[in-house]
Design an enzyme around this catalytic site. Structure first.
Site, mmCIF file in Angstrom:
data_model
loop_
_atom_site.group_PDB
_atom_site.id
_atom_site.type_symbol
_atom_site.label_atom_id
_atom_site.label_comp_id
_atom_site.label_asym_id
_atom_site.label_seq_id
_atom_site.Cartn_x
_atom_site.Cartn_y
_atom_site.Cartn_z
ATOM 1 N N GLY A 1 -2.981 -10.471 8.003
ATOM 2 C CA GLY A 1 -2.773 -11.872 8.350
ATOM 3 C C GLY A 1 -2.290 -12.657 7.149
ATOM 4 N N ASP B 1 -0.743 4.917 7.690
ATOM 5 C CA ASP B 1 -1.113 3.696 6.978
ATOM 6 C C ASP B 1 -2.569 3.777 6.498
ATOM 7 O OD1 ASP B 1 -0.570 0.668 6.435
ATOM 8 O OD2 ASP B 1 -2.460 0.715 7.527
ATOM 9 N N LYS C 1 0.822 -1.232 0.000
ATOM 10 C CA LYS C 1 0.000 0.000 0.000
ATOM 11 C C LYS C 1 0.843 1.262 0.000
ATOM 12 C CE LYS C 1 0.130 -1.573 4.434
ATOM 13 N NZ LYS C 1 -0.184 -2.843 5.042
ATOM 14 N N LYS D 1 -4.133 3.883 2.512
ATOM 15 C CA LYS D 1 -5.234 3.056 2.002
ATOM 16 C C LYS D 1 -6.369 3.932 1.468
ATOM 17 C CE LYS D 1 -3.866 -0.729 4.950
ATOM 18 N NZ LYS D 1 -3.908 -1.203 6.348
HETATM 19 N N1 LIG Z 1 1.277 -8.856 6.875
HETATM 20 C C1 LIG Z 1 0.048 -8.598 6.470
HETATM 21 O O1 LIG Z 1 -0.902 -9.083 7.023
HETATM 22 C C2 LIG Z 1 -0.172 -7.682 5.290
HETATM 23 C C3 LIG Z 1 -1.472 -7.314 4.947
HETATM 24 C C4 LIG Z 1 -1.704 -6.515 3.821
HETATM 25 C C5 LIG Z 1 -0.620 -6.083 3.092
HETATM 26 N N2 LIG Z 1 0.654 -6.426 3.467
HETATM 27 C C6 LIG Z 1 1.749 -5.969 2.647
HETATM 28 O O2 LIG Z 1 2.343 -7.107 2.076
HETATM 29 C C7 LIG Z 1 3.742 -6.864 1.900
HETATM 30 C C8 LIG Z 1 4.544 -7.949 2.604
HETATM 31 O O3 LIG Z 1 4.194 -7.926 3.976
HETATM 32 P P1 LIG Z 1 4.713 -9.055 4.967
HETATM 33 O O4 LIG Z 1 3.912 -8.908 6.188
HETATM 34 O O5 LIG Z 1 4.721 -10.362 4.269
HETATM 35 O O6 LIG Z 1 6.182 -8.534 5.252
HETATM 36 P P2 LIG Z 1 7.437 -9.382 5.755
HETATM 37 O O7 LIG Z 1 6.985 -10.554 6.548
HETATM 38 O O8 LIG Z 1 8.375 -8.412 6.342
HETATM 39 O O9 LIG Z 1 8.006 -9.947 4.388
HETATM 40 C C9 LIG Z 1 8.770 -9.205 3.508
HETATM 41 C C10 LIG Z 1 9.926 -10.092 3.115
HETATM 42 O O10 LIG Z 1 10.572 -9.521 1.988
HETATM 43 C C11 LIG Z 1 11.965 -9.505 2.236
HETATM 44 N N3 LIG Z 1 12.631 -8.447 1.500
HETATM 45 C C12 LIG Z 1 12.553 -7.112 1.679
HETATM 46 N N4 LIG Z 1 13.333 -6.478 0.786
HETATM 47 C C13 LIG Z 1 13.933 -7.423 0.052
HETATM 48 C C14 LIG Z 1 14.859 -7.394 -1.026
HETATM 49 N N5 LIG Z 1 15.318 -6.252 -1.504
HETATM 50 N N6 LIG Z 1 15.261 -8.568 -1.565
HETATM 51 C C15 LIG Z 1 14.782 -9.718 -1.094
HETATM 52 N N7 LIG Z 1 13.923 -9.831 -0.075
HETATM 53 C C16 LIG Z 1 13.495 -8.679 0.489
HETATM 54 C C17 LIG Z 1 12.055 -9.285 3.723
HETATM 55 O O11 LIG Z 1 13.318 -9.626 4.205
HETATM 56 P P3 LIG Z 1 13.877 -8.829 5.502
HETATM 57 O O12 LIG Z 1 13.040 -9.250 6.636
HETATM 58 O O13 LIG Z 1 15.297 -9.293 5.550
HETATM 59 O O14 LIG Z 1 13.725 -7.350 5.180
HETATM 60 C C18 LIG Z 1 10.973 -10.212 4.227
HETATM 61 O O15 LIG Z 1 11.400 -11.536 4.309
HETATM 62 C C19 LIG Z 1 3.996 -5.471 2.439
HETATM 63 O O16 LIG Z 1 3.894 -4.543 1.373
HETATM 64 C C20 LIG Z 1 2.837 -5.248 3.379
HETATM 65 O O17 LIG Z 1 2.493 -3.895 3.540
HETATM 66 C C21 LIG Z 1 0.885 -7.224 4.542
#
Ligand SMILES: NC(=O)c1ccc[n+]([C@@H]2O[C@H](COP(=O)([O-])OP(=O)(O)OC[C@H]3O[C@@H](n4cnc5c(N)ncnc54)[C@H](OP(=O)(O)O)[C@@H]3O)[C@@H](O)[C@H]2O)c1
Ligand SMILES: NC(=O)c1ccc[n+]([C@@H]2O[C@H](COP(=O)([O-])OP(=O)(O)OC[C@H]3O[C@@H](n4cnc5c(N)ncnc54)[C@H](OP(=O)(O)O)[C@@H]3O)[C@@H](O)[C@H]2O)c1
Lengths: 423, 423
Positions: free
Chosen positions: B303, B202, B106, B206
């Protein structure tokens, strides 16, 4: 600008709502999609006087359906006449003449949907009917897209506005069933013969259509357990209020392993549940699934403009696909083998109200009942200002319920047992 | 069977949720759509140890993004790394190499969305980001389809799960802001730097994405009025409870004629409103429009599995369109001229809590205040068990509010005024 010509069958409430929305959204549609939607012909009955409306919107009135289904310029036919016949024959004609069809006709789609879908597929045209279920709530589209990638465990919905309006009035205004029915008829929700609404048939039709999209199964009316709201007693209403519940006519589809239970019945819904906040003629659908978890979809289930808007959205889906150059029509493709369950071991919790014949202390009755049904009676409570008993049970099989009901006849006349919602 | 190869950027929470859903839905997708979705490569950081996951799902781990964006076999790239950079550059590369892109990012879509959408259009590939707003609620799809044929007047939503979790705890457990924040961090909702959540950034991101779909306008963060939840005082909570309200961080877009107000702020929501029943980390969006009327869309905002399911639904949309033979990608085409309003005459009703410095009779204070502000003070109430005042105003302009606040300093220290929801 590209023109898309439309023919409408029937010029009642929804058709007029559709025309109103099309007119007010005309500019936006033309500017954004680059097409002109033109209603060129509308089918009315012979002798029906609708020239004022026809002049207002500038279309031709016809009384012979062939003037529409055989018009080469018309590519989309909207059926808004209602009833199964002759709507089915007219839609068939339209599909066979390679016209896309949009309809809001739940009776038809629930009963004859499979046949019509097959004809549409054979002719590679679209058949859309979002407005047939829960009016303006885009539940079919949502099930076919967002939930396609998910596994739905449960769908529970309030999908009949008339009975929900009546139940709301029975709760908020303490009206009797008869008073509520009269008000629903006066407000134009219920027809002069309200059978389909109050006996749960209309909700069952919608559940049949929902089951196709949510579980990929084709059900028939006979396969559903259907119970309407005629039997709801004023003591059920006051009992629910005392215990923190409201009564809603719920349609529910619950999948466990490869078994599905499908029923429409008045149900005790806890005041804390989202479905209890669906008031008056509104509709609401609650879903539980593996991936998304719990979600809730709420909006008007009927009405000229909401339903007309939903029909217009279906028309625009067809237009979008024509503009994309999509070769074929898209259908909800979901089919899965699921068995309808009639599990004798299935248990439910119930609420039962009674008007006792003899005056006795509640504590005595409670003690006595609990001796007979040690694990089943959770609560016995005295009604306010009247001699009455409320019995709330734990989980019972149908056989156990029958036993309990037999026992209860010793205490007075009991009313129809009402299930507590599984939460 | 036709194979569609997918590359994923980032292997965190959502990516793993996506992989889990894809695996569990594999059979259904293959049977119903006749295609095999294969995740062939996933981008991780150099040194990141993810071989167990890679082995489990059978894909290749890469540390150079070009291995994915320049892989001719891969047709869909899913970006799930988060943050604006280098996600933007990676997505750009993918689009320019004619790959469809799905993302849940987002921050990126709110800030750089227009540029990316333009690049996607130029390359005739799809760019889908349903999961970026309200997680598993299919609100973007619904706005682009069902509401395209409608005119939206108002969108009001709870779109940040972290702050909604905190506010729920502040109400239900009487926790302070600090306690609630700590619990949110422990539960994994809030990050160690919670600024974006608690300051409303945030939610604002959105809202910017929602405004594109609901009103066809492109807003920037600077154009929004944004207020977070840091200032909420325990007296605000107890006051809300006494008066039949709950406090929610609402994002709202309200259109009047050709003016739009866009703001994120903690708001007094009546206990009877559907938005008040959105508890904990869940999300809910309430819409008002000409055609459909009032509708409400509720579900998990985040989630692993819900968000992963939403990403998978976007992937399936792309696949469907490929199967249809659609020549071009479809975009939300809606654009309309709307002016952001900063109307000095705009009025709101407010709640203000005070800790009075002098002990005086409430009735006296009320009488006095009402003399100074005859039409503005609707209610002055004493807090339970503590010396405090609650002031609820009628509709005030900003100038009138400032006057009132100046006056209130005579009675003690007032807390930040909180708007009452327009219903
Ligand atoms: N979590 C939710 O429930 C949720 C809901 C809606 C939207 N989102 C969105 O979905 C996206 C992912 O969220 P998430 O919760 O899955 O985040 P996350 O658990 O932090 O996953 C992101 C992953 O990408 C890796 N990464 C970041 N930069 C990188 C790079 N340059 N090269 C390779 N790997 C890289 C991170 O590694 P490091 O940890 O080493 O940085 C981490 O493993 C975000 O945009 C978030 O806003 C998440
Ligand atoms: N009303 C709602 O809010 C709503 C919501 C969801 C779905 N629907 C569905 O939408 C459909 C239309 O509902 P509605 O409320 O608009 O009904 P309506 O007001 O009764 O309109 C139907 C119109 O079609 C005409 N008609 C029927 N048979 C015809 C025939 N053979 N030839 C020409 N005209 C014929 C009717 O004429 P006569 O009056 O002379 O029979 C009437 O004018 C129904 O399938 C209904 O279930 C309605």
């Amino acid at each position: 600008m590209k023109e898309v010509k439309i023919g409408i069958l029937g010029l009642g409430v929804v058709a007029q709502g559709f025309l109103e929305m099309l007119t007010s959204q005309k500019q936006k549609i033309e500017a954004q999609k680059g097409i002109k939607l033109i209603v060129s012909k509308v089918l009315v009955r012979e002798g029906e006087e609708k020239t004022t409306i026809a002049n207002k919107y500038g279309f031709e009135l016809v009384t012979d359906v062939k003037k529409i289904t055989e018009d080469d310029e018309i590519s989309i036919v909207i059926e808004l006449m209602g009833r199964v016949h002759p709507a089915k024959e007219f839609i068939k004609q339209a599909l066979e003449n390679k016209k896309h069809v949009v309809t809001a006709n739940k009776d038809l789609l629930a009963q004859e949907g499979l046949e019509l879908i097959t004809i549409a597929k054979e002719n590679q045209v679209g058949l859309y009917y979002e407005a047939s279920v829960a009016g303006a709530i885009p539940i079919l589209r949502t099930l076919a897209t967002s939930y396609f990638a998910d596994n739905i465990q449960q769908l529970t919905g309030i999908v009949n506005g008339t009975t929900n309006f009546m139940l709301t009035k029975m709760f908020e205004e303490a009206w009797t069933y008869e008073q509520a029915l009269q008000a629903a008829q006066e407000a134009g929700f219920a027809e002069s013969d309200p059978t389909n609404d109050v006996d749960g048939i209309d909700a069952a039709y919608k559940l049949i259509i929902l089951a196709r999209f949510a579980f990929g199964v084709n059900l028939t009316l006979e396969q559903l357990t259907i119970q309407g709201i005629r039997q709801i007693h004023p003591l059920d209403v006051s009992g629910a209020q005392q215990l923190g519940y409201t009564i809603k006519l719920l349609g529910s589809l619950i999948k466990k392993d490869h078994h599905l239970t499908a029923c429409v019945q008045p149900t005790f819904v806890p005041d804390t549940h989202l479905l209890s906040s669906v008031k008056n003629e509104l509709n609401g659908i609650f879903l539980k699934s593996d991936g998304i978890g719990e979600s809730f979809h709420y909006g008007p289930g009927a009405g000229a403009l909401p339903t007309g808007t939903s029909v217009l959205a279906d028309v625009l889906t067809i237009v979008d696909r024509q503009l994309d150059g999509s070769a074929t029509a898209r259908f909800n493709p979901y089919q899965q083998p699921v068995h309808l369950e009639k599990d004798p071991e299935k248990t439910n919790a119930y609420f039962i109200s009674l008007s006792p014949q003899i005056e006795r202390k509640i504590s005595e009755v409670q003690a006595e009942l609990q001796t007979t049904f040690p694990k089943t009676i959770a609560q016995v409570q005295e009604a306010t200002n009247q001699v009455a008993l409320y019995v709330v049970t734990e989980q019972l099989t149908e056989a156990q319920l029958a036993e309990l009901l037999a026992e209860l006849t010793n205490y007075g006349e009991h009313h129809q047992p009402l299930q507590l919602m599984e939460v």
